[in-house]
Design a protein around this motif. Structure first.
Motif, PDB file in Angstrom:
ATOM      1  N   HIS A  92      10.865   0.832  23.009  1.00  0.00           N
ATOM      2  CA  HIS A  92      10.321   0.460  21.694  1.00  0.00           C
ATOM      3  C   HIS A  92      10.908   1.339  20.576  1.00  0.00           C
ATOM      4  CE1 HIS A  92       6.749  -0.360  24.514  1.00  0.00           C
ATOM      5  NE2 HIS A  92       7.395  -1.520  24.339  1.00  0.00           N
ATOM      6  N   ASP A 134      12.498   7.923  16.645  1.00  0.00           N
ATOM      7  CA  ASP A 134      13.615   7.528  15.787  1.00  0.00           C
ATOM      8  C   ASP A 134      14.914   7.980  16.442  1.00  0.00           C
ATOM      9  OD1 ASP A 134      15.577   7.138  13.889  1.00  0.00           O
ATOM     10  OD2 ASP A 134      14.433   7.993  12.233  1.00  0.00           O
ATOM     11  N   GLN A 159      11.145  11.019  13.998  1.00  0.00           N
ATOM     12  CA  GLN A 159      10.366   9.966  13.330  1.00  0.00           C
ATOM     13  C   GLN A 159       9.627  10.535  12.119  1.00  0.00           C
ATOM     14  OE1 GLN A 159      10.337   6.741  13.955  1.00  0.00           O
ATOM     15  NE2 GLN A 159       8.765   6.244  12.432  1.00  0.00           N
ATOM     16  N   ASP A 162      12.139   0.659  17.835  1.00  0.00           N
ATOM     17  CA  ASP A 162      11.943   0.135  16.480  1.00  0.00           C
ATOM     18  C   ASP A 162      10.464  -0.068  16.139  1.00  0.00           C
ATOM     19  OD1 ASP A 162      11.565  -1.852  18.322  1.00  0.00           O
ATOM     20  OD2 ASP A 162      12.616  -3.422  17.190  1.00  0.00           O
ATOM     21  N   ARG A 163       9.555   0.529  16.905  1.00  0.00           N
ATOM     22  CA  ARG A 163       8.126   0.345  16.675  1.00  0.00           C
ATOM     23  C   ARG A 163       7.445   1.588  16.102  1.00  0.00           C
ATOM     24  NH1 ARG A 163       5.542  -4.439  18.373  1.00  0.00           N
ATOM     25  NH2 ARG A 163       7.180  -5.945  18.905  1.00  0.00           N
ATOM     26  N   GLY A 164       8.229   2.550  15.645  1.00  0.00           N
ATOM     27  CA  GLY A 164       7.658   3.716  14.988  1.00  0.00           C
ATOM     28  C   GLY A 164       7.227   4.838  15.910  1.00  0.00           C
ATOM     29  N   PHE A 165       7.463   4.709  17.208  1.00  0.00           N
ATOM     30  CA  PHE A 165       7.106   5.782  18.136  1.00  0.00           C
ATOM     31  C   PHE A 165       8.110   6.931  18.071  1.00  0.00           C
ATOM     32  CE2 PHE A 165       5.348   1.902  20.146  1.00  0.00           C
ATOM     33  CZ  PHE A 165       4.012   2.261  20.168  1.00  0.00           C
ATOM     34  N   THR A 222      10.649  12.017  18.602  1.00  0.00           N
ATOM     35  CA  THR A 222       9.349  11.907  17.937  1.00  0.00           C
ATOM     36  C   THR A 222       9.342  12.744  16.661  1.00  0.00           C
ATOM     37  OG1 THR A 222       8.231  11.538  20.056  1.00  0.00           O
ATOM     38  CG2 THR A 222       6.860  12.265  18.206  1.00  0.00           C
TER      39      THR A 222
END
Length: 360
Positions: A141, A148, A80, A143-146, A77
């Motif tokens: 997920h 990296d 990200q 690739d959903r921005g949650f 996180t």
């Protein structure tokens, strides 16, 4: 040589990470100790959102207090928010567990923990056991921005014993050690980590990172190593070594970690702890009061020149400190990370940046 700072994180002082970036430090490590400081990941999130260059990570995360998937998702996180400049320092939880009267994580469990952690941070599916059941897990997920996991998150393992060192070689991208290790010990540790990598069919990385946690203070002309100002700035970190020795002594009477030049000081400190008001069964709470963050007034007398020298403190003139750093770099260290007293952190670290880093 890279220059880092280990921060005893206080969530209201996240601005310190921004100041470290401005000062020119390469890395900032947020200490993780649930009974002592603010949550490391919460502070790192604020730091990540308000910086652009400095590398950010835990220093070091405590494996026993979080499931491996939780630790992986927490640092992913942060990644990200700060992609490509996030790292995870992690260990068995010596202080964080001892301050609760508990033992650190065992070597076998730690190895399994890092196996799972590494796989998840590489975006892989991995077999994971919880409560006696083994199942395949993966981030659903990515690739959903949650989180990296596309940008690598290096894992830096706090390791000293042979089993932990082999685990670092098998699953780590670097190793964190204490600041007072000899060249021979560092080289032996590297060989043990190479063995650990070989045992799992892994080629030991040429860029394996080696960092040491230390502390520093640039002396002013005519100033002594134990002046009030120096003790104000480095006292908490120097005293933490006494806490470390005390924990080993409490476990089984072991004093092998006590530096020879500090034997008399150790006897005095042990007598001091035995007179504490806290009942013996809860004395670990009082011993760790202020750990690495501030120095209780009654412990000030234990910060001697012998303790500073025995624990590898970088205390001296700018030229003397640079010489000590050159020696450590020649020993194979890639990074020194400094941990000053919280109240004096900005002044201490600015002095070091201006008078040492700028000239290194």
């Amino acid at each position: 040589m890279k220059f880092g700072v280990t921060v005893a994180p206080r969530v209201t002082d996240w601005q310190l990470f921004v100041d470290l970036e401005t000062m020119g430090y390469d890395c900032a490590w947020a200490a993780d100790s649930q009974m002592l400081y603010s949550d490391a990941y919460a502070v790192l999130a604020l730091a990540a959102a308000n910086t652009s260059r400095i590398r950010l990570g835990t220093g070091v995360a405590v494996a026993p207090v979080r499931l491996a998937p939780v630790a992986a998702h927490s640092i992913a996180t942060i990644n990200q928010l700060a992609p490509g400049r996030t790292f995870l320092g992690i260990g068995t939880g010596h202080t964080a567990m001892r301050v609760m009267g508990q033992d650190p994580m065992k070597a076998g469990a730690f190895r399994e923990y890092l196996r799972v952690l590494r796989a998840l941070l590489h975006g892989e599916e991995v077999e994971y056991e919880l409560n006696g059941e083994r199942q395949e897990i993966r981030f659903l997920h990515p690739d959903r921005g949650f989180i990296d996991v596309a940008h690598p998150v290096p894992i830096y393992v706090a390791a000293d014993g042979p089993l932990a060192l082999k685990t670092a070689g098998a699953y780590g991208d670097g190793r964190v050690c204490s600041h007072n290790q000899t060249r021979a010990r560092l080289q032996k540790s590297l060989e043990t980590m190479r063995q650990g990598a070989s045992a799992v069919g892994r080629e030991f990385p040429n860029d394996f990172h080696t960092a040491a946690l230390s502390y520093a203070c640039v002396l002013r002309p005519g100033e002594s190593m134990t002046s009030d100002r120096v003790i104000d700035e480095i006292g908490p970190m120097a005293a933490a070594t006494l806490h470390y020795w005390w924990e080993y002594y409490q476990k089984d009477g072991d004093t092998s970690t006590v530096a020879q030049r500090c034997r008399n000081l150790w006897d005095e400190y042990l007598a001091f702890t035995e007179k504490m008001e806290t009942p013996p069964a809860k004395r670990y709470q009082q011993v760790h009061l202020g750990h690495c963050a501030f120095l209780p007034p009654e412990e000030r007398r234990f910060i001697t020149e012998d303790l500073i020298r025995a624990t590898g403190g970088l205390v001296g003139t700018p030229d003397e400190i640079i010489a000590m750093l050159r020696e450590r770099e020649a020993m194979g260290l890639n990074e020194i990370t400094l941990l000053p007293a919280m109240a004096e952190a900005r002044r201490n670290l600015k002095d070091f940046a201006d008078q040492v880093i700028a000239r290194y």
